[in-house]
Design an enzyme around this catalytic site. Structure first.
Site, mmCIF file in Angstrom:
data_model
loop_
_atom_site.group_PDB
_atom_site.id
_atom_site.type_symbol
_atom_site.label_atom_id
_atom_site.label_comp_id
_atom_site.label_asym_id
_atom_site.label_seq_id
_atom_site.Cartn_x
_atom_site.Cartn_y
_atom_site.Cartn_z
ATOM 1 N N GLY A 168 6.233 -5.025 -4.804
ATOM 2 C CA GLY A 168 6.275 -3.605 -5.201
ATOM 3 C C GLY A 168 7.260 -3.375 -6.329
ATOM 4 O O GLY A 168 7.011 -2.596 -7.255
ATOM 5 N N GLY A 192 7.660 0.969 -1.084
ATOM 6 C CA GLY A 192 8.194 -0.391 -0.935
ATOM 7 C C GLY A 192 8.401 -1.060 -2.281
ATOM 8 O O GLY A 192 8.002 -2.204 -2.481
ATOM 9 N N TYR A 208 0.747 -7.823 12.833
ATOM 10 C CA TYR A 208 0.693 -7.705 11.375
ATOM 11 C C TYR A 208 -0.769 -7.648 10.915
ATOM 12 O O TYR A 208 -1.162 -6.764 10.150
ATOM 13 C CB TYR A 208 1.406 -8.902 10.733
ATOM 14 C CG TYR A 208 1.326 -8.934 9.223
ATOM 15 C CD1 TYR A 208 2.158 -8.123 8.441
ATOM 16 C CD2 TYR A 208 0.414 -9.758 8.564
ATOM 17 C CE1 TYR A 208 2.078 -8.151 7.047
ATOM 18 C CE2 TYR A 208 0.333 -9.787 7.180
ATOM 19 C CZ TYR A 208 1.171 -8.981 6.424
ATOM 20 O OH TYR A 208 1.081 -9.004 5.044
ATOM 21 N N SER A 257 -4.052 -7.399 3.342
ATOM 22 C CA SER A 257 -3.860 -8.857 3.412
ATOM 23 C C SER A 257 -5.154 -9.533 3.843
ATOM 24 O O SER A 257 -6.059 -8.879 4.397
ATOM 25 C CB SER A 257 -2.759 -9.166 4.428
ATOM 26 O OG SER A 257 -2.607 -10.561 4.590
ATOM 27 N N GLY A 287 10.456 -7.304 -3.592
ATOM 28 C CA GLY A 287 9.184 -8.022 -3.549
ATOM 29 C C GLY A 287 8.175 -7.616 -4.609
ATOM 30 O O GLY A 287 8.519 -7.281 -5.741
#
Ligand SMILES: NC(=O)c1ccc[n+]([C@@H]2O[C@H](COP(=O)([O-])OP(=O)(O)OC[C@H]3O[C@@H](n4cnc5c(N)ncnc54)[C@H](OP(=O)(O)O)[C@@H]3O)[C@@H](O)[C@H]2O)c1
Length: 275
Positions: free
Chosen positions: A18, A12, A167, A144, A16
């Site tokens: 990454g 990824g 999520y 997260s 963003g």
């Protein structure tokens, strides 16, 4: 860890946080294996890295919403590289990516569980021989603070689905896997840690969730880089960090029986238990 000349896979990294991490590692002289699905964005990053003239970027396209995609990525990395010093499992989708409806992966698994957790689980196991051969090496799981306990009677959330629960479940699963894998890897020279990079960074995932960003990708990116290369975390394993600081995860992460159930389920779903 001096990352000059080291080989680092960042899943990824076409967008963003990454992308930020990949660019910084290349600036420090690393060979960065960048990954995502979007070839145009990958090319822009690879061109940027080439122009800077320090490290190197090699792009791997793979869709992690299918286990075949994860296997294909691992096979390409194993075939193309004699070492892998750091694996940053960062690719992910947010609570509202592709809408608020429950969706499933190519393999029929709940989509957030599949992309954010299962594909990273499979990649880590397939890449372990190379990581072990390159020890001391590190795995960083980008999780997260949003964490929801797994209901083992309905891990695919067929009842009471919400995107935020899906999520947060996938993110807790990453942390449970981190603790579990750290135990397994004791003495191998491979460490594995997880983190919450920063809260609501200004990224696609956050913007498409309709959330106003409150942190920058630089903040989250530096926290990821800390676990990937920081000397103060050398040899440390099985930890969860909130940004730069060690932190407590949801209590289910410290429940050995729950971690054992998740491991058994993940081995079965990925087909690794049959291998
Ligand atoms: N943003 C935040 O505030 C925040 C907070 C806590 C944790 N995190 C975590 O940080 C990580 C990165 O998030 P971000 O905010 O940087 O997200 P982002 O900007 O939306 O980027 C997500 C990355 O994941 C890749 N990706 C998404 N779905 C994929 C798929 N099916 N197959 C392959 N690659 C896929 C995307 O590549 P392509 O588009 O090229 O496929 C992109 O490079 C995630 O794990 C996220 O959960 C973020």
């Amino acid at each position: 860890m001096n990352t000059d000349g080291k080989t680092v896979l960042v899943t990824g990294s076409t967008d963003g946080v990454g992308r930020y991490v990949a660019a910084k590692l290349a600036s420090a002289g690393a060979k960065v294996l960048i990954h995502g699905r979007d070839k145009a964005r990958a090319k822009t990053l690879a061109d940027e890295i080439k122009r800077e003239g320090r490290g190197e970027a090699i792009f791997y396209s793979a869709d992690l919403s299918s286990l075949a995609g994860a296997r294909q990525l691992a096979e390409a990395v194993l075939a193309g590289h004699r070492r892998l010093d750091v694996f940053i499992s960062n690719a992910g989708i947010g609570s509202r990516t592709q809408g608020t409806e429950r969706r499933t992966s190519a393999d029929g698994h709940e989509l957030r569980f599949a992309v954010n957790y299962l594909s990273g689980f499979l990649l880590a196991y397939l890449l372990l021989p190379l990581l072990k051969a390159s020890a001391p090496s590190r795995i960083v799981n980008v999780a997260s603070l949003g964490q929801h306990p797994l209901d083992f009677d309905d891990v695919m959330i067929t009842k009471g689905y919400t995107g935020s629960r899906a999520y947060a479940q996938s993110k807790l699963a990453q942390i449970m896997f981190t603790i579990d894998l750290a135990r397994e890897l004791e003495g191998s020279g491979v460490t594995v840690n997880a983190l919450h990079p920063a809260t609501y960074m200004n990224t696609t995932m956050v913007r498409e969730g309709g959330i106003t960003p409150i942190s920058t990708v630089e903040q989250g990116g530096e926290a990821i880089l800390h676990l990937a290369e920081g000397d103060d975390v050398a040899g440390k394993s099985g930890l969860f960090f909130n940004g730069m600081q060690p932190a407590q995860a949801h209590p289910q992460a410290y429940d050995a029986a729950a971690r054992k159930r998740l491991r058994a389920l993940s081995l079965e779903l990925t087909g690794l238990s049959a291998a």
